[in-house]
Scaffold this active site. Structure first.
Site, PDB file in Angstrom:
ATOM      1  N   THR A   1      -1.526   9.024   1.803  1.00 31.76           N
ATOM      2  CA  THR A   1      -1.484   7.566   1.806  1.00 31.76           C
ATOM      3  C   THR A   1      -2.526   7.055   2.794  1.00 31.76           C
ATOM      4  O   THR A   1      -2.965   7.796   3.684  1.00 31.76           O
ATOM      5  CB  THR A   1      -0.097   7.049   2.226  1.00 31.76           C
ATOM      6  OG1 THR A   1       0.146   7.419   3.597  1.00 31.76           O
ATOM      7  CG2 THR A   1       1.000   7.629   1.335  1.00 31.76           C
TER       8      THR A   1
ATOM      9  N   SER B   1      10.927   9.823   7.445  1.00 25.29           N
ATOM     10  CA  SER B   1       9.827  10.782   7.503  1.00 25.29           C
ATOM     11  C   SER B   1      10.358  12.142   7.926  1.00 25.29           C
ATOM     12  O   SER B   1      11.269  12.225   8.774  1.00 25.29           O
ATOM     13  CB  SER B   1       8.763  10.323   8.500  1.00 25.29           C
ATOM     14  OG  SER B   1       7.873  11.366   8.826  1.00 25.29           O
TER      15      SER B   1
ATOM     16  N   SER C   1       0.842  -1.199   0.000  1.00 23.23           N
ATOM     17  CA  SER C   1       0.000   0.000   0.000  1.00 23.23           C
ATOM     18  C   SER C   1       0.872   1.243   0.000  1.00 23.23           C
ATOM     19  O   SER C   1       2.092   1.171   0.208  1.00 23.23           O
ATOM     20  CB  SER C   1      -0.935   0.025   1.223  1.00 23.23           C
ATOM     21  OG  SER C   1      -0.193   0.188   2.410  1.00 23.23           O
TER      22      SER C   1
ATOM     23  N   TYR D   1       6.794   7.521  16.552  1.00 23.80           N
ATOM     24  CA  TYR D   1       7.126   7.351  15.136  1.00 23.80           C
ATOM     25  C   TYR D   1       8.340   8.204  14.769  1.00 23.80           C
ATOM     26  O   TYR D   1       9.274   7.735  14.108  1.00 23.80           O
ATOM     27  CB  TYR D   1       5.910   7.743  14.311  1.00 23.80           C
ATOM     28  CG  TYR D   1       6.009   7.525  12.819  1.00 23.80           C
ATOM     29  CD1 TYR D   1       5.847   6.256  12.270  1.00 23.80           C
ATOM     30  CD2 TYR D   1       6.219   8.600  11.959  1.00 23.80           C
ATOM     31  CE1 TYR D   1       5.907   6.067  10.902  1.00 23.80           C
ATOM     32  CE2 TYR D   1       6.276   8.415  10.585  1.00 23.80           C
ATOM     33  CZ  TYR D   1       6.120   7.146  10.058  1.00 23.80           C
ATOM     34  OH  TYR D   1       6.173   6.974   8.693  1.00 23.80           O
TER      35      TYR D   1
ATOM     36  N   LYS E   1      12.089   7.176  13.457  1.00 22.24           N
ATOM     37  CA  LYS E   1      12.609   7.692  12.194  1.00 22.24           C
ATOM     38  C   LYS E   1      13.952   8.394  12.383  1.00 22.24           C
ATOM     39  O   LYS E   1      14.827   8.326  11.519  1.00 22.24           O
ATOM     40  CB  LYS E   1      11.586   8.639  11.562  1.00 22.24           C
ATOM     41  CG  LYS E   1      10.304   7.943  11.099  1.00 22.24           C
ATOM     42  CD  LYS E   1      10.597   6.881  10.066  1.00 22.24           C
ATOM     43  CE  LYS E   1       9.345   6.233   9.516  1.00 22.24           C
ATOM     44  NZ  LYS E   1       9.641   5.165   8.538  1.00 22.24           N
TER      45      LYS E   1
END
Length: 336
Positions: free
Chosen positions: A253, A192, A66, A218, A222
């Protein structure tokens, strides 16, 4: 053959492009949105991705079912690469493989189901890749998700750190000999822009249940990713394997829509498409110019960027913390 290096421009034109790029980079919104992509692709006269011929090159793409991973895999397949597509389930993997084959006509696509946060599954995935292919030109670490609740991997590691830091480190280590024997080869990590908000930390890399915030966890993972990317490049400088990380800008996304609905709603019209977000990843995998001539870079829109935008994150990035991070990830992944 790959188009290779960008066409040379007149010095004045190059200087003008650099100035505009810096003006875009300073304020985050125009740089990270589709505005930055659109302006830079014209300024730098980017080679068309469809012009790359990747026949005979073997590439592994994690998180290929995806979003950015699927967009990158589709474009690489269109260019003729032999691909190993990774996602968590066989059913989803096979559906995406069939879809990409139908869209591109590329029959050189196989799949391996593995959760990148489950180290036993990562080891099994590495075994499958090594068994099927006697060469490996590109390893792409793209798998990962932002979750708003704290989860743990089978070994007890916080799930975001497990899937985006420990698992990729283990997979790179297990495939390193094959990458080296196939040199020049590449290991690419999709990071990111969110990592700019967090400094390097090992003691607080895994947030606890009490202080857990999905976006912060997150971003910390990263930050660790891009630091390890630089360390791999330094430690294996003479191996023929090139290591690069990148961020895609702000792209629309399914992951962004699910994890950050307010962000997605407010910036929706300005978000990049998945294809735009995956462009630099594909370019780094395909181009035989800058991506092979440089090592350890952090990229946005086909240009190298600093991994710091604020003094506090730069201050946290010490040699001691870097070494502690490497040692902790090596120990956690079971790699000496």
């Amino acid at each position: 053959a790959s188009p290779g290096r960008h066409q040379l421009r007149e010095p004045g034109v190059m200087a003008a492009a650099d100035i505009v790029d810096r003006l875009l980079e300073a304020p985050v919104v125009p740089s990270f949105t589709r505005i930055g992509y659109s302006v830079r692709s014209r300024l730098d006269d980017w080679d068309e991705l469809d012009d790359y011929d990747l026949s005979g090159r073997v590439m592994v793409v994690t998180g290929a079912t995806s979003g950015l991973g699927k967009a990158a895999a589709t474009q690489l397949a269109r260019c003729g690469a032999t691909l190993v597509l990774n996602g968590r389930t066989e059913e989803k993997n096979e559906a995406v493989r069939a879809e990409i084959e139908s869209a591109t006509g590329n029959t050189g696509l196989t799949t391996v189901a593995a959760d990148m946060g489950d180290l036993d599954q990562v080891r099994a995935m590495a075994d499958a890749v090594l068994e099927r292919h006697d060469r490996l030109d590109v390893l792409i670490h793209n798998a990962g998700a932002l979750t708003n609740d704290r989860r743990t991997a089978p070994d007890g590691t916080e799930a975001t750190v497990a899937s985006q830091v420990v698992g990729p480190f283990l997979l790179t280590s297990l495939l390193l000999d094959r990458l080296g024997s196939s040199a020049p080869s590449r290991v690419l990590t999709m990071s990111s822009g969110g990592m700019y908000t967090q400094g390097l930390t090992i003691r607080k890399l895994q947030m606890t249940e009490d202080d857990y915030k999905g976006p912060d966890q997150y971003a910390r993972a990263k930050r660790a990713q891009v630091t390890l990317n630089e360390m791999w490049a330094e430690r294996l400088a003479d191996s023929g394997v090139r290591f690069h990380s990148l961020h895609p800008g702000w792209a629309a996304t399914p992951g962004v829509e699910d994890a950050l609905p307010p962000f997605n709603k407010v910036l929706g019209p300005l978000l990049r498409t998945a294809d735009q977000g995956a462009d630099t990843l594909v370019w780094l995998a395909a181009d035989d110019g800058e991506p092979l001539d440089t090592n350890g870079g952090f990229w946005l829109d086909r240009r190298q960027r600093s991994i710091h935008k604020a003094p506090n994150t730069r201050k946290s990035d010490t040699p001691e913390r870097r070494n502690d991070l490497w040692d902790w990830v090596g120990e956690t992944s079971g790699i000496d």
